[in-house]
Design an enzyme around this catalytic site. Structure first.
Site, PDB file in Angstrom:
ATOM      1  N   ASN A  40       0.980  -1.642   0.249  1.00 45.64           N
ATOM      2  CA  ASN A  40       0.086   0.188  -0.015  1.00 45.64           C
ATOM      3  C   ASN A  40       0.899   1.033  -0.031  1.00 45.64           C
ATOM      4  OD1 ASN A  40       0.689   0.456   2.531  1.00 45.64           O
ATOM      5  ND2 ASN A  40      -0.688  -1.166   3.071  1.00 45.64           N
ATOM      6  N   ASP A  78      -4.614  -6.685   5.036  1.00 47.04           N
ATOM      7  CA  ASP A  78      -5.364  -7.404   5.374  1.00 47.04           C
ATOM      8  C   ASP A  78      -5.952  -8.958   5.420  1.00 47.04           C
ATOM      9  OD1 ASP A  78      -6.360  -5.679   7.790  1.00 47.04           O
ATOM     10  OD2 ASP A  78      -7.971  -4.789   6.347  1.00 47.04           O
ATOM     11  N   LYS A  80       7.193 -18.165 -10.386  1.00 50.63           N
ATOM     12  CA  LYS A  80       6.474 -17.002 -11.374  1.00 50.63           C
ATOM     13  C   LYS A  80       4.957 -17.721 -11.782  1.00 50.63           C
ATOM     14  CE  LYS A  80       7.319 -13.570 -14.315  1.00 50.63           C
ATOM     15  NZ  LYS A  80       8.139 -13.153 -16.066  1.00 50.63           N
ATOM     16  N   PHE A 100      -4.902   3.108  14.574  1.00 47.30           N
ATOM     17  CA  PHE A 100      -4.608   4.789  13.933  1.00 47.30           C
ATOM     18  C   PHE A 100      -5.745   4.002  12.475  1.00 47.30           C
ATOM     19  CE2 PHE A 100      -1.379   7.414  13.974  1.00 47.30           C
ATOM     20  CZ  PHE A 100      -0.353   6.856  15.470  1.00 47.30           C
ATOM     21  N   LYS A 135     -12.989   0.372  15.287  1.00 39.58           N
ATOM     22  CA  LYS A 135     -12.470   0.538  15.263  1.00 39.58           C
ATOM     23  C   LYS A 135     -12.135   0.536  16.936  1.00 39.58           C
ATOM     24  CE  LYS A 135     -10.583   1.057  10.048  1.00 39.58           C
ATOM     25  NZ  LYS A 135     -10.519   1.345   9.674  1.00 39.58           N
ATOM     26  N   LYS A 144     -11.572  -2.864  18.931  1.00 36.94           N
ATOM     27  CA  LYS A 144     -10.379  -3.377  19.258  1.00 36.94           C
ATOM     28  C   LYS A 144      -9.288  -2.923  20.528  1.00 36.94           C
ATOM     29  CE  LYS A 144      -8.275  -2.674  14.683  1.00 36.94           C
ATOM     30  NZ  LYS A 144      -7.440  -3.613  13.193  1.00 36.94           N
TER      31      LYS A 144
END
Ligand code: CTP
Length: 406
Positions: free
Chosen positions: A208, A284, A293, A326, A340, A344
């Site tokens: 990301n 995730d 490959k 975060f 969240k 959590k």
């Protein structure tokens, strides 16, 4: 906060030297002990007697005088904070290059006290790349350099270079002094940062846009307040990371690649930490790694993905520790952040936008919303540099922790 603190005010030779009088007066009002050091050029703009009258302390100009002590040594030992105001281009250049040829510059080189520079000078001198380089070097050496005000200068030009409002300087002084007695001082802080990399085959992977900048800015601020920082670093912007790791060699750093590796390392480090900042952008989902490959074929290609372990949710169970998550959201920021936070079992969640003008991922700026267990409303940290937001974030978290001890 400043009561009985020993503050050395270094006044250098600029037209704004007379403005340092009101700064000295504000520091006295805040009940600090103020010791003024002046350069010879400063004495051409204002007299030592003016400062002596306000501070009720001897004003030092010369390195060696008739008394039986060496002023720079005793002031070096005494100073709990040194403010250079106004700071000319000349004193900034000397301090940045270790030149010690008068009382003011020798004090700056010999003291380990926190230092605040308040530049005030002609706009061209301020913007000159040599001055800017000196400011950068001083910042990297740990000093705080304020940005001057923008406006009409006494020399007739308009631009940055004006002496800031005294209130703004006092705000900076308070930040520097509060850092010295921070709640985080001496505590073990674990910070994860950057994105994880999930390998598909020997050449391809999923990751990301996280740069790790916010996590590194937090680490830097926590080191400055005296915390013991351990970093678990995923995929980050290499230039920012190199700079950080060269500067803070005392910081324990573990590099990881995948979400699974990050889980293992956090698990190992978690038991000894007091606070966990989970700033990493953890994948995730991950693919099953193919040793060879993957070759292209006719038609669509579907990549099956499996859920990774939620590191925060599965490890962050110790109620004596503080857990900070975060949340990067493109919509419904408040709803998702609160989900969240509760889901959590966190103490805090720091939420920001990843879409639109104030997008925070992979950029240098962010706007933050700090949600915590005890208040309905978040604390808003306005759009600004991640370094500055990290300072504010740590202060806000500290205030809440002090009000709600575990
Ligand atoms: N996190 C974690 N382990 C994961 C995924 C995320 O510990 N496998 C942490 C992140 O470091 C962050 C917080 O959880 O502190 C973010 O919560 P999460 O719900 O995982 O956010 P996203 O991954 O962005 O979830 P979603 O895509 O559903 O918004």
């Amino acid at each position: 906060m400043l009561k009985d603190k020993n503050i050395v005010l270094v006044v250098t030779g600029g037209i704004a030297a007379f403005k340092a009088i009101s700064l000295a007066s504000q520091l006295k009002k805040a009940e600090a002990q103020v010791y003024v050091v002046m350069t010879k050029n400063a004495c051409r703009f204002i007299t030592p007697l003016s400062f002596k009258s306000i501070t009720r302390n001897k004003v030092t100009v010369e390195m060696f005088d008739e008394s039986d002590y060496i002023p720079h040594i005793s002031l070096t030992d005494l100073a709990e904070l040194i403010i250079v105001a106004p700071a000319t281009a000349n004193i900034i250049a000397k301090a940045a290059n270790g030149i010690a040829d008068d009382m003011a510059s020798t004090l700056l080189l010999s003291s380990e006290a926190p230092k605040l520079f308040v530049p005030a000078m002609n706009t061209r001198m301020y913007l000159n790349q040599i001055t800017q380089r000196n400011i950068k070097n001083l910042t990297e050496a740990g000093a705080r350099i304020m940005e001057p005000d923008y406006g009409l200068m006494s020399c007739g030009t308009t631009g940055p270079g004006r002496f800031p409002e005294v209130e703004r300087i006092m705000g900076e002084v308070e930040i520097l002094m509060s850092r010295q007695k921070s709640w985080f001082k001496g505590r073990e802080i674990l910070i994860t940062l950057g994105g994880t990399i999930e390998d598909i085959d020997p050449v391809r992977f999923i990751t990301n846009r996280s740069s790790g900048k916010m996590g590194l800015s937090l680490a830097e601020e926590l080191i400055k307040v005296g915390a013991e920082v351990t970093l678990i670093v995923g995929n980050v912007d290499s230039a920012i990371f190199e700079k950080f790791s060269k500067k803070y060699i005392q910081c324990t750093i573990e590099k990881v690649r995948s979400a699974e590796q990050m889980y293992e390392v956090v698990k190992k480090q978690y038991s000894t930490c007091d606070v966990l900042f989970m700033a990493a952008a953890v994948a995730d989902y991950k693919p099953d790694f193919q040793d060879d490959k993957v070759k292209k074929q006719e038609g669509e290609f579907h990549l099956p993905l499996k859920r990774t372990k939620d590191i925060l949710k599965s490890l962050a169970k110790d109620k004596n520790k503080i857990h900070i998550g975060f949340a990067a959201e493109s919509q419904n920021l408040e709803k998702y952040a609160k989900e969240k936070l509760m889901g959590k079992g966190l103490d805090f969640i720091v939420a920001n936008q990843v879409k639109g003008e104030k997008a925070a991922i992979g950029t240098d700026q962010s706007e933050l919303f700090l949600y915590h267990q005890y208040e309905e409303k978040p604390i808003n940290i306005s759009y600004g540099k991640k370094e500055d937001n990290a300072v504010t974030l740590i202060q806000e978290i500290e205030k809440i922790i002090k009000n709600h001890p575990k």
